[in-house]
Design a protein around this motif. Structure first.
Motif, PDB file in Angstrom:
ATOM      1  N   ILE A 244       0.834  -1.208   0.000  1.00 44.15           N
ATOM      2  CA  ILE A 244       0.000   0.000   0.000  1.00 44.15           C
ATOM      3  C   ILE A 244       0.865   1.254   0.000  1.00 44.15           C
ATOM      4  CG2 ILE A 244      -1.697   1.304   1.344  1.00 44.15           C
ATOM      5  CD1 ILE A 244      -2.872  -1.348   2.271  1.00 44.15           C
ATOM      6  N   LEU A 245       1.946   1.241   0.762  1.00 42.03           N
ATOM      7  CA  LEU A 245       2.856   2.391   0.776  1.00 42.03           C
ATOM      8  C   LEU A 245       3.444   2.632  -0.610  1.00 42.03           C
ATOM      9  CD1 LEU A 245       4.724   1.813   4.145  1.00 42.03           C
ATOM     10  CD2 LEU A 245       3.253   3.742   3.590  1.00 42.03           C
ATOM     11  N   GLY A 246       3.767   1.557  -1.314  1.00 43.61           N
ATOM     12  CA  GLY A 246       4.278   1.706  -2.671  1.00 43.61           C
ATOM     13  C   GLY A 246       3.239   2.307  -3.602  1.00 43.61           C
ATOM     14  N   PHE A 247       1.983   1.838  -3.486  1.00 38.62           N
ATOM     15  CA  PHE A 247       0.909   2.382  -4.321  1.00 38.62           C
ATOM     16  C   PHE A 247       0.640   3.848  -4.001  1.00 38.62           C
ATOM     17  CE2 PHE A 247      -0.777  -2.205  -4.380  1.00 38.62           C
ATOM     18  CZ  PHE A 247      -0.033  -2.495  -5.524  1.00 38.62           C
ATOM     19  N   LEU A 248       0.767   4.240  -2.743  1.00 42.91           N
ATOM     20  CA  LEU A 248       0.561   5.639  -2.359  1.00 42.91           C
ATOM     21  C   LEU A 248       1.641   6.537  -2.965  1.00 42.91           C
ATOM     22  CD1 LEU A 248      -0.396   5.244   1.411  1.00 42.91           C
ATOM     23  CD2 LEU A 248      -1.916   5.944  -0.432  1.00 42.91           C
ATOM     24  N   ASN A 249       2.862   6.087  -2.954  1.00 38.96           N
ATOM     25  CA  ASN A 249       3.958   6.906  -3.457  1.00 38.96           C
ATOM     26  C   ASN A 249       3.929   7.035  -4.983  1.00 38.96           C
ATOM     27  OD1 ASN A 249       6.425   8.360  -2.592  1.00 38.96           O
ATOM     28  ND2 ASN A 249       7.405   6.916  -4.001  1.00 38.96           N
ATOM     29  N   THR A 250       3.473   6.001  -5.676  1.00 39.33           N
ATOM     30  CA  THR A 250       3.384   6.057  -7.140  1.00 39.33           C
ATOM     31  C   THR A 250       2.115   6.726  -7.621  1.00 39.33           C
ATOM     32  OG1 THR A 250       2.373   3.844  -7.163  1.00 39.33           O
ATOM     33  CG2 THR A 250       4.778   3.973  -7.404  1.00 39.33           C
ATOM     34  N   GLY A 251       1.187   7.003  -6.714  1.00 41.03           N
ATOM     35  CA  GLY A 251      -0.050   7.661  -7.093  1.00 41.03           C
ATOM     36  C   GLY A 251      -1.139   6.717  -7.550  1.00 41.03           C
ATOM     37  N   GLU A 252      -0.880   5.428  -7.532  1.00 41.17           N
ATOM     38  CA  GLU A 252      -1.925   4.477  -7.926  1.00 41.17           C
ATOM     39  C   GLU A 252      -3.072   4.471  -6.933  1.00 41.17           C
ATOM     40  OE1 GLU A 252      -2.216  -0.183  -9.426  1.00 41.17           O
ATOM     41  OE2 GLU A 252      -0.285   0.734  -8.957  1.00 41.17           O
ATOM     42  N   LEU A 253      -2.759   4.764  -5.693  1.00 39.30           N
ATOM     43  CA  LEU A 253      -3.774   4.946  -4.654  1.00 39.30           C
ATOM     44  C   LEU A 253      -3.693   6.371  -4.131  1.00 39.30           C
ATOM     45  CD1 LEU A 253      -3.571   1.650  -2.519  1.00 39.30           C
ATOM     46  CD2 LEU A 253      -5.305   2.256  -4.216  1.00 39.30           C
ATOM     47  N   SER A 254      -4.862   6.957  -3.899  1.00 36.53           N
ATOM     48  CA  SER A 254      -4.910   8.324  -3.369  1.00 36.53           C
ATOM     49  C   SER A 254      -4.667   8.306  -1.871  1.00 36.53           C
ATOM     50  CB  SER A 254      -6.262   8.961  -3.670  1.00 36.53           C
ATOM     51  OG  SER A 254      -6.364  10.207  -3.031  1.00 36.53           O
ATOM     52  N   LYS A 255      -3.926   9.312  -1.392  1.00 38.34           N
ATOM     53  CA  LYS A 255      -3.664   9.410   0.037  1.00 38.34           C
ATOM     54  C   LYS A 255      -4.924   9.691   0.824  1.00 38.34           C
ATOM     55  CE  LYS A 255       1.093  10.934  -0.686  1.00 38.34           C
ATOM     56  NZ  LYS A 255       2.110  12.006  -0.445  1.00 38.34           N
ATOM     57  N   GLU A 256      -5.961  10.153   0.126  1.00 41.29           N
ATOM     58  CA  GLU A 256      -7.223  10.436   0.805  1.00 41.29           C
ATOM     59  C   GLU A 256      -7.929   9.152   1.250  1.00 41.29           C
ATOM     60  OE1 GLU A 256      -7.981  13.423   1.561  1.00 41.29           O
ATOM     61  OE2 GLU A 256      -6.307  14.277   0.427  1.00 41.29           O
ATOM     62  N   LEU A 257      -7.526   8.020   0.663  1.00 47.42           N
ATOM     63  CA  LEU A 257      -8.153   6.758   1.049  1.00 47.42           C
ATOM     64  C   LEU A 257      -7.688   6.272   2.413  1.00 47.42           C
ATOM     65  CD1 LEU A 257      -7.930   4.806  -2.340  1.00 47.42           C
ATOM     66  CD2 LEU A 257      -9.888   6.023  -1.400  1.00 47.42           C
ATOM     67  N   ILE A 258      -6.586   6.789   2.886  1.00 47.42           N
ATOM     68  CA  ILE A 258      -6.034   6.341   4.161  1.00 47.42           C
ATOM     69  C   ILE A 258      -6.635   7.166   5.290  1.00 47.42           C
ATOM     70  CG2 ILE A 258      -3.927   5.865   5.435  1.00 47.42           C
ATOM     71  CD1 ILE A 258      -4.242   4.341   2.783  1.00 47.42           C
ATOM     72  N   PRO A 259      -7.307   6.547   6.248  1.00 48.53           N
ATOM     73  CA  PRO A 259      -7.850   7.307   7.384  1.00 48.53           C
ATOM     74  C   PRO A 259      -6.746   8.066   8.099  1.00 48.53           C
ATOM     75  CG  PRO A 259      -8.752   5.075   7.343  1.00 48.53           C
ATOM     76  CD  PRO A 259      -7.676   5.122   6.302  1.00 48.53           C
ATOM     77  N   PRO A 260      -7.052   9.268   8.604  1.00 43.76           N
ATOM     78  CA  PRO A 260      -5.993  10.108   9.190  1.00 43.76           C
ATOM     79  C   PRO A 260      -5.332   9.510  10.418  1.00 43.76           C
ATOM     80  CG  PRO A 260      -8.183  11.015   9.604  1.00 43.76           C
ATOM     81  CD  PRO A 260      -8.376   9.912   8.625  1.00 43.76           C
ATOM     82  N   HIS A 261      -5.999   8.600  11.118  1.00 45.17           N
ATOM     83  CA  HIS A 261      -5.407   8.054  12.348  1.00 45.17           C
ATOM     84  C   HIS A 261      -4.481   6.874  12.072  1.00 45.17           C
ATOM     85  CE1 HIS A 261      -8.941   5.488  11.611  1.00 45.17           C
ATOM     86  NE2 HIS A 261      -8.255   4.549  12.263  1.00 45.17           N
ATOM     87  N   ILE A 262      -4.364   6.448  10.807  1.00 50.24           N
ATOM     88  CA  ILE A 262      -3.524   5.299  10.473  1.00 50.24           C
ATOM     89  C   ILE A 262      -2.061   5.700  10.534  1.00 50.24           C
ATOM     90  CG2 ILE A 262      -2.895   3.654   8.686  1.00 50.24           C
ATOM     91  CD1 ILE A 262      -5.568   3.064   9.912  1.00 50.24           C
ATOM     92  N   ASN A 263      -1.284   4.932  11.263  1.00 53.76           N
ATOM     93  CA  ASN A 263       0.163   5.119  11.346  1.00 53.76           C
ATOM     94  C   ASN A 263       0.832   3.815  10.957  1.00 53.76           C
ATOM     95  OD1 ASN A 263       2.785   5.737  11.876  1.00 53.76           O
ATOM     96  ND2 ASN A 263       2.508   6.189  14.045  1.00 53.76           N
ATOM     97  N   PHE A 264       1.540   3.828   9.823  1.00 48.16           N
ATOM     98  CA  PHE A 264       2.105   2.600   9.291  1.00 48.16           C
ATOM     99  C   PHE A 264       3.204   2.034  10.185  1.00 48.16           C
ATOM    100  CE2 PHE A 264      -0.051   4.030   5.526  1.00 48.16           C
ATOM    101  CZ  PHE A 264      -0.411   2.856   4.883  1.00 48.16           C
TER     102      PHE A 264
END
Length: 595
Positions: A244-264
């Motif tokens: 998921i972190l890889g998809f977030l960095n490449t833009g395949e997944l939007s950062k808005e999909l991650i709830p704000p309280h999530i800490n990887f």
């Protein structure tokens, strides 16, 4: 000063030799701290160590077969068994396992030669020591994270499984193996008992102990497997969080999909489940292309593990996560050795005792000969492909033939020898009339259930494909393969050979080709009779000195009481009981009709 980082990974195997920043950039992992870093608690720890002029990762050489499976699985299949890829490729003998087999049979031979006095003491230790180990494992297992999940899974019924014939067949086989039914070991050991031994109490006690032991062992197994399932589930969360972190960095997944309280860096299974659900809902059309797993604990618990895989892979892998794991490993495998030796001693005693009772042969010669033959036959299982033959023997020579032997024993006693006659013998031995419950169970219920079980087993064997799980080295996993024609013929031959002694002995005895030993008493029974006669002579001598009539001496045998049958209204007549002093054991060769 330049530093050399080394990696300790949980869930990841190894990293190539390159700087950390470039490694993360090439894999699309975020560098900013807003989404945390998987190089913190829970996945990878960086230990900086002084080195030369460059900052690089130390290389870790990982065997592809081990990387695709797991360290424990690789150790079992490659280091221990050195298994081949199919049953056709024997691969020669595994010298380590061959030597272990030889040592085991030498120990069994020495114990059986020493006789019931020695093997009985061995049985006491080999029977009681596993309880100590199981209790220690239970206490330790309940202290592990996830043990409650495993035990809850154990007591959660799955009613749909109750309709599968295989479940009942395996349950019956487990009972046969646990109680030693059909093997002859129980009969051999019980033949050393006195004639008036309370076999009713013994049978009840053994059954209760067996049930409690099964529950205890199951609790230990599911507690440890629950812990293992939690470990594997956390590993799944770490692996998928990296994706998921890889998809977030490449833009395949939007950062808005991650709830704000999530800490990887502190991602829990609950947080991952929430994040997974959101991504699956939004990316419904292209979700399958992401390759994300749900990482459900229930899926890990539902992974069926049985046979050698349970003891040598699943349970062993869980023990590697124990504190002081070497100690627990030694205790566990020492317990398995004790259980195996105890079973081998009991089985060998069941083979040698009837032969020694029927024929005049030196015990030492017979025991050595039997153990040598057993060792030579066991060489089949210590080949590199031996694990496949173990599966074959377990599926074909232990299930159906054992059930057939047990039902024929049941029919022989209940219908040929006669249930009423057998109950009369028990009454003479025990001194009280057995419950009517046994009469109906032995004569009607047990044979009917066993016939249904055999029928279901035959149907299942005819419908299910015959094969085995072969270890594929290139894939690092098991794959189902069908038996070749010669192996299939061998499998069905095992069924025939296992049941062959039954018709052969029947024909030999029916046509009086060899003596059936009906005019002989067994060694144990003869010893018991001599002891009773000796006691009677001592009592008569005392009464003679006291000027008493020797005929007033009480008989060492229980007084005869006519068995009235389960209803207690009709007296059973037996011509074998009267003025003739022979017991029913001596007249077992003349079956009596109950009609």
């Amino acid at each position: 000063m330049a530093v050399k980082p080394s990696i300790r990974s949980r869930g990841l195997s190894s990293l190539p030799r390159q700087p950390e920043r470039r490694w993360r950039e090439e894999r699309g992992l975020p560098i900013d701290l807003r989404y945390g870093s998987i190089f913190q608690q829970g996945s990878i720890t960086l230990d900086r160590q002084p080195t030369g002029n460059s900052s690089t990762f130390s290389p870790n050489v990982v065997v592809p077969e081990c990387e695709k499976s797991s360290a424990t699985t690789y150790f079992w299949y490659r280091q221990t068994l050195n298994i081949t890829s199919s049953i056709d490729d024997t691969g020669g003998l595994n010298w380590k396992m061959t030597l272990s087999l030889l040592v085991a049979w030498i120990l069994v031979c020495l114990a059986v030669i020493k006789g019931i006095q020695s093997s009985g003491k061995v049985m006491y230790f080999s029977s009681l020591f596993p309880y100590l180990v199981l209790f220690c494992f239970l206490v330790r297992g309940l202290m592990l994270k996830g043990a409650v999940d495993g035990i809850a899974h154990m007591f959660t019924p799955k009613l749909e499984k109750m309709l599968e014939p295989q479940v009942w067949r395996e349950a019956a086989t487990q009972v046969f193996f646990a109680l030693g039914l059909g093997f002859g070991g129980v009969i051999a050991f019980s033949s050393y008992n006195k004639r008036d031994n309370n076999c009713h109490f013994d049978a009840t006690l053994v059954s209760i102990i067996n049930f409690v032991t099964s529950i205890l062992a199951t609790l230990v197994v599911f507690a440890v497997l629950g812990f293992k399932a939690n470990v594997m589930n956390e590993k799944c969360v770490v692996d998928n969080a990296e994706k998921i972190l890889g998809f977030l960095n490449t833009g395949e997944l939007s950062k808005e999909l991650i709830p704000p309280h999530i800490n990887f860096s502190h991602l829990s299974t609950v947080d991952y489940a929430e994040m997974y659900s959101v991504i699956k809902t939004v990316k419904e059309e292209s979700f399958s292309q992401l390759g994300l797993d749900a990482c459900l604990l229930e899926d890990e618990l539902n992974k069926a593990v049985q046979g050698t895989g349970l003891a040598f892979i699943a349970f062993t892998e869980a023990m590697t996560h124990f504190p002081a794991s070497p100690f627990w490993s030694v205790m566990f495998f020492f317990m398995l050795i004790n259980l195996g030796l105890g079973s081998m001693i009991g089985t060998m005693t069941g083979i040698t005792t009837p032969i020694l009772d029927a024929f005049k042969i030196r015990k030492e010669i017979l025991c050595v000969a039997c153990c040598i033959i057993a060792f030579l036959l066991g060489l089949l299982f210590v080949q590199r492909s031996g694990n496949y033959f173990v599966t074959m023997f377990d599926d074909y020579s232990a299930g159906l033939p054992l059930t057939v032997v047990v039902i024929l024993e049941n029919i022989s006693v209940a219908w040929i020898y006669g249930t009423k006659r057998f109950m009369q013998d028990l009454e003479d031995m025990l001194g009280f009339r057995p419950y009517s419950f046994y009469f109906y169970m032995w004569k009607y219920v047990s044979p009917a259930i066993l016939v249904v079980l055999i029928t279901a087993t035959v149907i299942e064997m005819a419908v299910s494909p015959s094969g085995y799980n072969a270890w594929v080295e290139a894939e690092g996993a098991e794959r189902f393969q069908s038996y070749p024609p010669w192996a299939l013929a061998m499998a069905y031959a095992l069924i025939v050979v296992a049941m062959l002694p039954l018709p052969v002995v029947f024909i030999v005895r029916h046509f009086n080709l060899i003596s059936d030993g009906s005019n002989k008493l067994s060694v144990s029974y003869r010893k018991g009779m001599m002891k009773d006669i000796s006691n009677l002579e001592e009592q008569d001598e005392q009464r003679f000195i006291l000027s008493m009539n020797p005929s007033e001496a009480p008989s060492p045998m229980p007084t005869h009481r006519a068995y009235l049958g389960p209803g207690g209204t009709q007296e059973m007549t037996n011509t074998n009981y009267g003025t003739n002093t022979k017991t029913s054991y001596q007249n077992i060769g003349s079956p009596e009709s109950e009609l």
